[in-house]
Design an enzyme around this catalytic site. Structure first.
Site, mmCIF file in Angstrom:
data_model
loop_
_atom_site.group_PDB
_atom_site.id
_atom_site.type_symbol
_atom_site.label_atom_id
_atom_site.label_comp_id
_atom_site.label_asym_id
_atom_site.label_seq_id
_atom_site.Cartn_x
_atom_site.Cartn_y
_atom_site.Cartn_z
ATOM 1 N N THR A 125 0.891 -1.362 -0.164
ATOM 2 C CA THR A 125 0.128 -0.095 -0.024
ATOM 3 C C THR A 125 0.906 1.373 -0.025
ATOM 4 O O THR A 125 1.894 1.145 0.440
ATOM 5 C CB THR A 125 -0.936 0.094 1.296
ATOM 6 O OG1 THR A 125 -1.672 -1.211 1.023
ATOM 7 C CG2 THR A 125 -1.553 1.240 1.325
ATOM 8 N N PHE A 155 0.707 2.322 5.846
ATOM 9 C CA PHE A 155 -0.238 1.562 6.697
ATOM 10 C C PHE A 155 0.448 0.264 6.892
ATOM 11 O O PHE A 155 -0.269 -0.714 6.711
ATOM 12 C CB PHE A 155 -1.532 1.206 6.363
ATOM 13 C CG PHE A 155 -1.997 2.709 6.196
ATOM 14 C CD1 PHE A 155 -2.105 3.818 6.962
ATOM 15 C CD2 PHE A 155 -2.965 2.868 5.001
ATOM 16 C CE1 PHE A 155 -2.693 5.051 6.962
ATOM 17 C CE2 PHE A 155 -3.708 4.158 4.778
ATOM 18 C CZ PHE A 155 -3.457 5.164 5.704
ATOM 19 N N ILE A 156 1.686 -0.003 7.004
ATOM 20 C CA ILE A 156 2.379 -1.327 6.723
ATOM 21 C C ILE A 156 2.400 -2.057 8.083
ATOM 22 O O ILE A 156 3.184 -1.514 8.900
ATOM 23 C CB ILE A 156 4.005 -0.898 6.180
ATOM 24 C CG1 ILE A 156 3.676 -0.277 4.845
ATOM 25 C CG2 ILE A 156 4.596 -2.514 6.078
ATOM 26 C CD1 ILE A 156 2.771 -0.970 3.797
ATOM 27 N N GLY A 338 -25.115 -2.763 26.879
ATOM 28 C CA GLY A 338 -25.554 -1.545 27.337
ATOM 29 C C GLY A 338 -24.373 -0.575 27.415
ATOM 30 O O GLY A 338 -23.431 -0.595 26.891
ATOM 31 N N GLU A 362 -6.752 -6.998 3.341
ATOM 32 C CA GLU A 362 -6.611 -8.305 2.606
ATOM 33 C C GLU A 362 -7.852 -8.187 1.536
ATOM 34 O O GLU A 362 -8.528 -8.964 1.146
ATOM 35 C CB GLU A 362 -6.993 -9.449 3.433
ATOM 36 C CG GLU A 362 -5.841 -9.885 4.452
ATOM 37 C CD GLU A 362 -4.817 -10.462 3.593
ATOM 38 O OE1 GLU A 362 -5.014 -11.126 2.430
ATOM 39 O OE2 GLU A 362 -3.744 -10.860 4.276
ATOM 40 N N GLY A 363 -8.122 -6.867 1.146
ATOM 41 C CA GLY A 363 -9.104 -6.337 0.225
ATOM 42 C C GLY A 363 -10.327 -6.028 0.815
ATOM 43 O O GLY A 363 -10.952 -6.925 1.657
ATOM 44 N N SER A 365 -14.323 -5.022 1.529
ATOM 45 C CA SER A 365 -15.538 -5.707 1.041
ATOM 46 C C SER A 365 -15.883 -5.573 -0.201
ATOM 47 O O SER A 365 -16.540 -6.524 -0.913
ATOM 48 C CB SER A 365 -16.598 -5.542 2.027
ATOM 49 O OG SER A 365 -16.374 -5.953 3.418
#
Length: 379
Positions: A125, A155-156, A338, A362-363, A365
């Site tokens: 990334t 973001f590694i 609650g 990991e990809g 959604s």
């Protein structure tokens, strides 16, 4: 496809005991310190957790996919940070070498990764590149016997503690065919790290930028020794990674279900335990059913993978369903607890934050949906 059910049972039982007796009690400290104690990492090494998926010939346990998900179901029962520290050694940090590495690369790196002597990290990334992995901009230029790397990875996971990075860089033109996978040691000249990221959740899992400024690596750092194969290498190990994460999601969902049941039995309102109220029972039932469904689909997909079947659709389906499912279970868990579930000293509070990430890495959604639909249409 389990090779020895008795040995697997022993391994799963050992991991389950380790999770419940050692890791769960350490969760508050990890939340507070944003770090995993060194003593626990040493215990993980002693248990062989850094080498679960690495072949036995290189010092690992060589688990099948079904065996791996059985262990991942147990590891998912505690804070994701604990699994994350071993995740890259068992995932893309080693699997790319296993799939496409040279004999020399396998002999050098895999035993060290299996022992936890070195910690691997996967650097793909970038600041402007996420889901479109084929668009990476980090450049690798040949200069004699070396390559010069320039770019920034973002973001590694495990970057602050990593000893080696499986790092994707562009050696050719545009698109996937121009991407090459490099094994870049942490002490490579020109490699530096950014500040540790402050994240919503998954405290203890440390991430940061990896900055390459005329970073020098030898030509034999290319996985497999061939330019332009990096994207293909990454794709080869995606199915395994997606099934692993799906199993971790199911483990987390089971923990949330158990926490919710325990609280529903003890907490009293209107003169009786809240678990006796039907609307609370409905939330428990929905969470329990979804958790069971996720467990079944992950184990079935793992068995298909071990049999040699093509499971691109099944792996994406597991990742999509289980990551979305654990988010719903976490939301219900907070609702059942609650106000107590909104407090920092509640396990469900940090799981609520932690599991949100599973729908992204990991990809995402949405990427899984595209993959599933593509497989269906091309069947």
């Amino acid at each position: 496809m389990i090779r020895d059910s008795q040995l697997l049972d022993q391994l799963v039982t050992t991991v389950r005991r380790f999770v419940r007796e050692r890791l769960i009690p350490a969760e508050p400290g990890v939340e507070q310190e944003n770090a995993i104690p060194g003593a626990i990492i040493d215990e993980m090494r002693d248990l062989g957790l850094f080498g679960l998926t690495i072949p036995e010939a290189y010092g690992g346990l060589g688990l099948t996919m079904e065996e791996e998900v059985m262990v991942a179901l147990e590891l998912g029962y505690t804070s994701p940070a604990f699994r994350s520290v071993i995740g890259t050694n068992n995932g893309i940090g080693s699997q790319g070498i296993i799939a496409d590495g040279t004999d020399e690369q396998k002999q050098y790196w895999l035993p060290r990764l299996a022992r936890g002597e070195v910690i691997g990290s996967f650097a793909l990334t970038e600041p402007d590149v996420g889901s479109d992995a084929a668009a990476i901009k980090t450049a690798a230029r040949r200069q004699g016997k070396n390559y010069i790397l320039n770019g920034t990875k973002r973001f590694i996971t495990n970057a602050p503690i990593a000893d080696v990075f499986t790092l994707m860089a562009r050696t050719g033109g545009e698109g996937a065919s121009g991407i090459t996978a490099f094994l870049v040691p942490r002490n490579s000249p020109g490699l530096s790290l950014g500040k540790i990221d402050e994240k919503m959740g998954q405290r203890g899992t440390r991430t940061c930028d990896v900055i390459l400024e005329d970073c020098v690596v030898p030509a034999d750092a290319i996985i497999g020794g061939v330019e332009g194969q990096g994207f293909k290498t990454a794709m080869k190990v995606l199915n395994r990674g997606r099934l692993h994460i799906a199993a971790v999601c199911v483990g987390a969902a089971q923990r949330l279900c158990d926490e919710s049941v325990s609280y529903a039995r003890e907490r009293k309102q209107f003169g009786k335990a809240i678990g006796e109220h039907q609307l609370v029972q409905a939330m428990l039932a929905e969470s329990g059913t979804e958790c069971f469904a996720g467990r079944c689909m992950v184990i079935e997909a793992a068995r298909r993978m071990d049999s040699g079947a093509r499971i691109i659709q099944e792996a994406a389906s597991c990742k999509l369903y289980c990551s979305e499912m654990v988010g719903r279970v976490a939301d219900r868990a907070v609702q059942i607890h609650g106000g107590s579930g909104y407090m920092r000293d509640s396990a469900v509070e940090h799981f609520y934050r932690d599991v949100r990430l599973f729908r992204l890495y990991e990809g995402t959604s949405q990427i899984q949906q595209i993959i599933i639909a593509r497989e269906m249409l091309n069947a």
